[in-house]
Design an enzyme around this catalytic site. Structure first.
Site, PDB file in Angstrom:
ATOM      1  N   GLU A  70       5.356   1.550  -3.664  1.00 47.67           N
ATOM      2  CA  GLU A  70       3.910   1.340  -3.451  1.00 47.67           C
ATOM      3  C   GLU A  70       3.282   2.611  -2.897  1.00 47.67           C
ATOM      4  OE1 GLU A  70       4.196  -1.971  -0.710  1.00 47.67           O
ATOM      5  OE2 GLU A  70       4.095  -3.407  -2.335  1.00 47.67           O
TER       6      GLU A  70
ATOM      7  N   CYS B  49      -0.006 -10.000   1.873  1.00 39.49           N
ATOM      8  CA  CYS B  49      -0.787  -9.156   2.785  1.00 39.49           C
ATOM      9  C   CYS B  49      -2.209  -8.951   2.278  1.00 39.49           C
ATOM     10  CB  CYS B  49      -0.093  -7.815   2.987  1.00 39.49           C
ATOM     11  SG  CYS B  49       0.329  -6.962   1.448  1.00 39.49           S
TER      12      CYS B  49
END
Length: 661
Positions: free
Chosen positions: A329, A424
């Site tokens: 990521e 998240c």
């Protein structure tokens, strides 16, 4: 044109001081209040049919002794609850709701029961790993979860005045302060996933306790120092549990000693380019900027500025997305911005906004507010469906649904998901939208800055008196903004309005009279209007929203020969629902005339861009895969929609960048 320097210290304007009444954003804020917050409450209680289980609240119940069972979920599952609480806090200010506040209070009581006598609070370790507390800060997210709890606590205290969650947060922060530091017997460590640093700066601001600022400073200064703490703690674990056990640790096997992943490869003041996990990076950069402002650390500020230029000029997508690499990521390298494999996590764009806001609080420069605007209207809200009940974790700029089955594209989804095991992004987006009032204005003693053109009202203390501002806007669709100014008495002060980077020919009027550019003072993208203000004065702004063709830097190889469209702050895309399949066969002639039209019944009411494009011939009787002739092209009317609104009409192809002919 006069260029001025503004050296006065200036202040944030809290969301509590701003009331939003904006056609575009009020809809989103109502959706957060009526749909997102209740939906996410159901999700963290495992009551959304067909969604990935969360177990987040159940983990707290088990840790508090109110239920039995094992911990379930990711090691950072606690943060889903505290980000929900933070969004609730902001929402309660705008729309008081006794039932929702009672639900939040009960959740806070549950957190208090789960807190250990020494202040420690993390359900994963309380339930099943008591003996492993603070043994693997690289991977275990203990300070990350603590940071989100602290942020929620500050927001809830600011909104309600209730100290229960704030006291829990202070007790937890004090415990962490007793564990980490330079003093003998403490750990010379720092977070593996940055988050607590920016939270500690908020806690310092809310409480005035310098130990929280100093703890943040320790974490920032210690990062990247030799010998590497992550290596030292890994060696301690190896001594205790054996080398073979250590090698089975997920992050160890994946990243080994790649300290760039955690931005721990160099001391932060020596870092020249953004690298590693994008969310961790921008959370840390936010804290660095806040700390630089609080301590007048010029070296730290210069590091923030270098990193800002690298991110926004070499590693940021047109949509305000960052983190192109799905492996980790992460940032990859300069100009590596592929559209079809872009990771661009929703949280990363949100973190970019946090960082831009902190930089903007250090100096009024429109380049920071421009990035906030870009990310707000594109790379963040694209992460949520127009129903408020479906979400993207990844926000690519090109999607071919059939290709999403490939191993290198499995992270790309052609439709939004109900929830995620690693959830998240949805609560992060909810707290951003609910706190939107924080991003519109700022001020110093004699100047009010207008950063974002969002319909709103605020009253600020300027030039020794209360000054009310009322902003009427229909961004991002209409070009005009009106700002009504109501001072308590006639007084001279300055209102500085941002000239957006996408606007070439802004016009400013005061009480109907045009203001010549040569009579204005300009400071880093802001036009400063200084005069004696009277009740009833009005500033009329016009920002022509020409349809712009945008071209990438030549080093962005993925976009060679391609063009993207933008109108005002909104980036556009082509979607299969409007243009049929095989978007890669479409080209936009360089001289094609483009027109914008408002469609009130399409996707909640949007402005579309339409014009003539060319499409390569698809049907052909020839079975040959390759041949020497070029396929013929036919003209057709294409339609582009705002990027944020794609994937709300079923699964299909999408592309931001289109071939130009």
């Amino acid at each position: 044109m006069k260029i001025t320097e503004n050296t006065e210290k200036w202040r944030k304007v809290s969301y509590k001081s701003v009331k939003i009444h904006d056609p575009f954003w009020s809809n989103y804020r109502s959706m957060v209040r009526d749909e997102v917050i209740p939906y996410q409450w159901e999700a963290i209680n495992d009551r959304v049919e067909g969604a990935s289980p969360s177990h987040a609240l159940q983990n707290y119940r088990i840790a508090a002794g109110e239920a039995e069972g094992a911990f379930y979920g990711y090691i950072f599952q606690d943060s889903d609850v505290t980000k929900w609480l933070e969004a609730v806090a902001y929402s309660l200010h705008a729309d008081p709701n006794a039932e929702l506040e009672k639900l939040a209070d009960e959740t806070i009581d549950l957190l208090g029961k789960a807190q250990q006598p020494d202040g420690y609070l993390n359900t994963y370790f309380t339930i099943q790993k008591q003996d492993q507390r603070w043994t693997n800060e690289r991977d275990n997210h203990e300070t990350y979860c603590a940071g989100h709890l602290i942020e929620a606590a500050v927001a809830y205290f600011e909104t309600t005045g209730k100290r229960r969650l704030l006291d829990i947060a202070c007790k937890l922060a004090d415990h962490i302060d007793s564990v980490f530091g330079e003093e003998q017997g403490k750990l010379r460590g720092y977070p593996g996933h940055q988050e607590i640093e920016l939270a500690l700066m908020k806690l310092y601001s809310a409480t005035g306790q310098e130990r929280y600022l100093k703890l943040c400073q320790f974490f920032i200064d210690e990062r990247g120092q030799e010998p590497h703490y992550f290596k030292l703690e890994a060696e301690k674990r190896a001594e205790k549990r054996g080398r073979e056990s250590l090698l089975r640790e997920g992050y160890y096997s994946l990243y080994k000693n790649n300290y760039e992943y955690n931005q721990a490869h160099l001391p932060v003041r020596e870092q020249l380019v953004a690298t590693g996990h994008a969310v961790r990076a921008v959370y840390m950069y936010t804290a660095m900027a806040d700390l630089a402002g609080a301590t007048n650390d010029t070296a730290l500020l210069e590091s923030c500025k270098r990193l800002w230029e690298n991110v926004t000029q070499k590693q940021m997508y047109l949509t305000g997305g960052i983190g192109s690499n799905h492996d980790g990521e992460a940032f990859s390298f300069d100009y590596d911005l592929p559209s079809d494999t872009a990771y661009t996590e929703t949280c990363a764009s949100i973190g970019l906004i946090f960082w831009a806001q902190s930089m903007l609080h250090l100096e009024p420069d429109s380049k920071y507010a421009d990035v906030i605007e870009r990310a707000l209207y594109n790379g963040t809200i694209s992460g949520m469906g127009l129903d408020g009940k479906s979400f993207f974790y990844v926000n690519p700029l090109e999607v071919w649904p059939a290709a999403c089955k490939r191993p290198d594209k499995r992270h790309v989804k052609p439709s939004r998901q109900k929830w995620f095991g690693c959830a998240c992004c949805p609560p992060n987006l909810a707290r951003l939208i609910a706190s939107l009032g924080s991003y519109i204005y700022s001020q110093n003693e004699h100047t009010v800055y207008v950063h974002q053109y969002i319909g709103s009202e605020t009253t600020l203390k300027v030039a020794g008196q209360n000054v009310s501002l009322s902003q009427q806007a229909n961004f991002p669709w209409e070009e005009t903004v009106d700002i009504n100014v109501t001072p308590e008495r006639e007084e001279a002060f300055t209102i500085a309005v941002r000239i957006p980077d996408w606007c070439d020919d802004a016009a400013i009027k005061v009480n109907g009279q045009a203001i010549a550019p040569d009579s204005l003072q300009f400071h880093k993208g802001y036009a400063a209007i200084t005069r004696i203000w009277h009740t009833g004065d009005q500033i009329a702004l016009k920002f022509p929203m020409a349809i712009k063709r945008l071209y990438a830097h030549p080093e962005v190889r993925a976009n060679a020969g391609k063009v993207a469209l933008q109108r005002g702050p909104v980036v556009y895309c082509l979607e299969e629902a409007d243009n049929g399949a095989a978007l890669s066969h479409i080209s936009l002639p360089e001289q094609a005339r483009l027109a914008a039209h408002f469609k009130p019944d399409l996707l909640g009411g949007i402005v579309v861009i339409e014009g003539q494009a060319l499409r390569s011939e698809l049907s052909d009787s020839s079975p040959r895969l390759y041949e020497s002739r070029k396929r013929s092209e036919q003209s057709f009317t294409f339609r582009a929609i705002p990027y944020y609104a794609w994937a709300n009409r079923g699964e299909g192809e999408m592309a931001v960048w289109v071939r130009e002919s």
